[in-house]
Design a protein around this motif. Structure first.
Motif, PDB file in Angstrom:
ATOM      1  N   ALA A  38       7.445  30.150   5.520  1.00 14.79           N
ATOM      2  CA  ALA A  38       8.768  30.388   4.926  1.00 14.79           C
ATOM      3  C   ALA A  38       9.125  29.276   3.939  1.00 14.79           C
ATOM      4  N   ILE A  39       8.849  28.029   4.312  1.00 17.81           N
ATOM      5  CA  ILE A  39       9.105  26.906   3.402  1.00 17.81           C
ATOM      6  C   ILE A  39       8.222  27.045   2.158  1.00 17.81           C
ATOM      7  N   GLY A  40       6.936  27.387   2.383  1.00 17.18           N
ATOM      8  CA  GLY A  40       5.996  27.540   1.279  1.00 17.18           C
ATOM      9  C   GLY A  40       6.335  28.690   0.353  1.00 17.18           C
ATOM     10  N   ALA A  41       7.014  29.713   0.881  1.00 20.32           N
ATOM     11  CA  ALA A  41       7.405  30.875   0.073  1.00 20.32           C
ATOM     12  C   ALA A  41       8.777  30.682  -0.579  1.00 20.32           C
ATOM     13  N   ASP A  42       9.322  29.451  -0.459  1.00 22.09           N
ATOM     14  CA  ASP A  42      10.624  29.106  -1.056  1.00 22.09           C
ATOM     15  C   ASP A  42      11.778  29.942  -0.510  1.00 22.09           C
ATOM     16  N   PHE A  49       0.794  -1.215   0.000  1.00 23.07           N
ATOM     17  CA  PHE A  49       0.000   0.000   0.000  1.00 23.07           C
ATOM     18  C   PHE A  49       0.834   1.276   0.000  1.00 23.07           C
ATOM     19  N   SER A  50       2.161   1.163  -0.121  1.00 21.44           N
ATOM     20  CA  SER A  50       3.006   2.356  -0.038  1.00 21.44           C
ATOM     21  C   SER A  50       2.656   3.389  -1.089  1.00 21.44           C
ATOM     22  N   GLY A  51       2.159   2.926  -2.229  1.00 21.31           N
ATOM     23  CA  GLY A  51       1.800   3.867  -3.294  1.00 21.31           C
ATOM     24  C   GLY A  51       0.615   4.738  -2.927  1.00 21.31           C
ATOM     25  N   PHE A  52      -0.199   4.274  -1.958  1.00 20.16           N
ATOM     26  CA  PHE A  52      -1.372   5.050  -1.561  1.00 20.16           C
ATOM     27  C   PHE A  52      -1.038   6.064  -0.465  1.00 20.16           C
ATOM     28  N   ALA A  53       0.142   5.924   0.162  1.00 19.70           N
ATOM     29  CA  ALA A  53       0.496   6.787   1.283  1.00 19.70           C
ATOM     30  C   ALA A  53       0.643   8.224   0.815  1.00 19.70           C
ATOM     31  N   SER A  54       0.239   9.143   1.683  1.00 22.24           N
ATOM     32  CA  SER A  54       0.330  10.552   1.321  1.00 22.24           C
ATOM     33  C   SER A  54       0.805  11.370   2.507  1.00 22.24           C
ATOM     34  N   ASP A  55       1.557  12.417   2.176  1.00 24.53           N
ATOM     35  CA  ASP A  55       1.885  13.435   3.161  1.00 24.53           C
ATOM     36  C   ASP A  55       0.895  14.570   2.947  1.00 24.53           C
ATOM     37  N   ILE A  56       0.294  15.008   4.042  1.00 22.31           N
ATOM     38  CA  ILE A  56      -0.700  16.079   3.971  1.00 22.31           C
ATOM     39  C   ILE A  56      -0.212  17.263   4.780  1.00 22.31           C
ATOM     40  N   GLY A  57      -0.349  18.443   4.210  1.00 21.47           N
ATOM     41  CA  GLY A  57      -0.072  19.678   4.935  1.00 21.47           C
ATOM     42  C   GLY A  57      -1.382  20.400   5.154  1.00 21.47           C
ATOM     43  N   ILE A  58      -1.609  20.846   6.394  1.00 20.15           N
ATOM     44  CA  ILE A  58      -2.866  21.535   6.704  1.00 20.15           C
ATOM     45  C   ILE A  58      -2.585  22.911   7.298  1.00 20.15           C
ATOM     46  N   ASP A  59      -3.185  23.916   6.684  1.00 22.35           N
ATOM     47  CA  ASP A  59      -3.222  25.249   7.283  1.00 22.35           C
ATOM     48  C   ASP A  59      -4.579  25.351   7.942  1.00 22.35           C
ATOM     49  N   LEU A 118       5.890  40.768  -1.234  1.00 22.01           N
ATOM     50  CA  LEU A 118       4.684  39.948  -1.093  1.00 22.01           C
ATOM     51  C   LEU A 118       4.953  38.603  -1.755  1.00 22.01           C
ATOM     52  N   ALA A 119       4.815  37.528  -0.979  1.00 19.87           N
ATOM     53  CA  ALA A 119       5.074  36.179  -1.516  1.00 19.87           C
ATOM     54  C   ALA A 119       4.111  35.866  -2.651  1.00 19.87           C
ATOM     55  N   GLU A 120       4.555  35.003  -3.535  1.00 14.52           N
ATOM     56  CA  GLU A 120       3.650  34.511  -4.572  1.00 14.52           C
ATOM     57  C   GLU A 120       2.602  33.623  -3.905  1.00 14.52           C
ATOM     58  N   ASN A 121       1.348  33.843  -4.212  1.00 14.22           N
ATOM     59  CA  ASN A 121       0.239  33.105  -3.586  1.00 14.22           C
ATOM     60  C   ASN A 121       0.343  33.126  -2.052  1.00 14.22           C
ATOM     61  N   PRO A 122       0.297  34.339  -1.427  1.00 13.79           N
ATOM     62  CA  PRO A 122       0.493  34.430   0.025  1.00 13.79           C
ATOM     63  C   PRO A 122      -0.481  33.594   0.852  1.00 13.79           C
ATOM     64  N   LEU A 123      -1.713  33.446   0.356  1.00 16.56           N
ATOM     65  CA  LEU A 123      -2.725  32.691   1.089  1.00 16.56           C
ATOM     66  C   LEU A 123      -2.382  31.203   1.193  1.00 16.56           C
ATOM     67  N   LEU A 124      -1.584  30.698   0.239  1.00 13.05           N
ATOM     68  CA  LEU A 124      -1.299  29.260   0.174  1.00 13.05           C
ATOM     69  C   LEU A 124      -0.017  28.859   0.903  1.00 13.05           C
ATOM     70  N   CYS A 125       0.797  29.824   1.299  1.00 13.79           N
ATOM     71  CA  CYS A 125       2.160  29.514   1.773  1.00 13.79           C
ATOM     72  C   CYS A 125       2.219  28.551   2.957  1.00 13.79           C
ATOM     73  N   VAL A 126       1.367  28.748   3.971  1.00 15.05           N
ATOM     74  CA  VAL A 126       1.415  27.875   5.156  1.00 15.05           C
ATOM     75  C   VAL A 126       1.077  26.431   4.780  1.00 15.05           C
ATOM     76  N   ALA A 127       0.028  26.248   3.980  1.00 13.16           N
ATOM     77  CA  ALA A 127      -0.366  24.893   3.559  1.00 13.16           C
ATOM     78  C   ALA A 127       0.715  24.246   2.696  1.00 13.16           C
ATOM     79  N   LEU A 128       1.291  25.017   1.764  1.00 15.23           N
ATOM     80  CA  LEU A 128       2.373  24.495   0.913  1.00 15.23           C
ATOM     81  C   LEU A 128       3.573  24.073   1.753  1.00 15.23           C
TER      82      LEU A 128
END
Length: 344
Positions: free
Chosen positions: A141-145, A4-14, A310-320
């Protein structure tokens, strides 16, 4: 894992006060919905979640409660938050029962250890096999590269729905961090209070949010924009229309915006000189939905004397950033082990 390793996922949640965003490894942002749950008061069953539930806010019949289970970036209603997370995960990962996902959740640094454990407990109950709780500014910071593992100072200002967090990051960790429980919600509340005080008109949070996003601004503009709103007359109790302009909205927002700017200045004042020199050269990176307020980066740059990006896609950075955390930590494990061996 094997089969089942192919089904495993890492999820990030803001897990935001206003919106919950979910990132799934290999798919990107797969869900961005309001953090609202509608529950039947009699049966305690969930009637709607997310966008459908938000449309019910302040409009529900007596037997249905539309709840925002997070306030100021923390869990106010543990049971409802768990139901909300479970719903979102079931929606984006229908095969989660085969292999439970790893989850990284971004939270404000100002929350208590008890509140932190409550978030972790919710994630495990919602179906996670491994949970990592990280500070929102580190995730952003990670999400904003931002290359946070460099031996250099990087400042990030993340303005969410319930909190604003300002951090200086170097060598993969936070050197200085401050957070205040002021964010997009307080911006909306300031508009609501202003309209009632000046015009005797009572408006709802959604109307205030629309005003902020449509004609809201932090700095004076050559063109004055106008917008018609509807509400309840505070004296007669009757419905009434009102035209309001961008100058008034800016005046209404002055108090919460000033609080954010003062917190940024305080953080700069606490920053070691060598890192402060890096920040003057590299600038302050703004993330979060509140960073999208027109003119705010420009005003912050003027008030601090430091460039603001201003980061690219600022609203998405924490989740990314939360979604990429496990991979990011693995990629930089060599750097981390070198720093740890030097400091041991």
């Amino acid at each position: 894992m094997g089969l089942f390793s192919g089904f495993a996922s890492d999820i990030g949640i803001d897990l935001g006060t206003c919106n919950t965003l979910i990132y799934v490894k290999g798919k990107g942002i797969v869900s961005s919905e309001p953090s609202v749950v509608a529950i039947d008061r009699n049966t305690k069953k969930v009637v709607a979640v997310g966008a459908d539930a938000k449309r019910m806010l302040w409009k529900t019949p007596g037997n249905i409660d539309a709840i925002r289970p997070l306030r100021d970036g923390v869990i106010a209603d543990l049971e409802t938050t768990e139901k909300m997370i479970r719903y979102f995960i079931a929606k984006v990962l229908p095969n989660r029962r085969l292999v439970k996902p790893r989850m990284t959740i971004g939270v404000p640094s100002c929350i208590t250890e008890v509140e932190r454990r409550a978030v972790e407990e919710c994630a495990y109950k919602a179906g996670a096999r491994d949970v990592k709780i990280i500070e929102e500014s580190l995730a952003a910071a990670i999400g904003a590269d931002i290359p946070i593992f460099e031996p250099a100072g990087h400042m990030i200002c993340d303005i969410g729905g319930g909190t604003t967090e300002i951090s200086v990051i170097s060598l993969g960790d936070m050197v200085v961090t401050n957070a205040i429980r002021i964010g997009g919600d307080e911006f909306d509340e300031a508009i609501i209070k202003h309209v009632k005080k000046v015009h005797n008109l009572i408006i709802g949070q959604q109307t205030a949010e629309k005003l902020k996003m449509t004609i809201g601004n932090a700095t004076p503009e050559t063109k004055i924009e106008k917008m018609e709103i509807k509400g309840t007359d505070a004296i007669t109790g009757l419905p009434r229309r009102l035209e309001i302009d961008s100058v008034e909205v800016r005046e209404a927002l002055q108090t919460p915006i000033s609080a954010v700017i003062q917190e940024v200045k305080r953080t700069l004042g606490q920053t070691p000189p060598e890192l402060a020199a890096d920040i003057v050269e590299r600038g302050i990176v703004m993330t979060g939905g509140g960073a999208n307020l027109k003119g705010l980066p420009k005003l912050l740059a003027k008030e601090t004397g430091v460039p603001v990006i201003l980061a690219e896609n600022p609203l998405l950075c924490v989740a990314l950033g939360a979604g990429r955390y496990f991979e990011f930590a693995k990629d930089n494990s060599d750097n981390r082990s070198i720093y740890d061996s030097i400091n041991s």
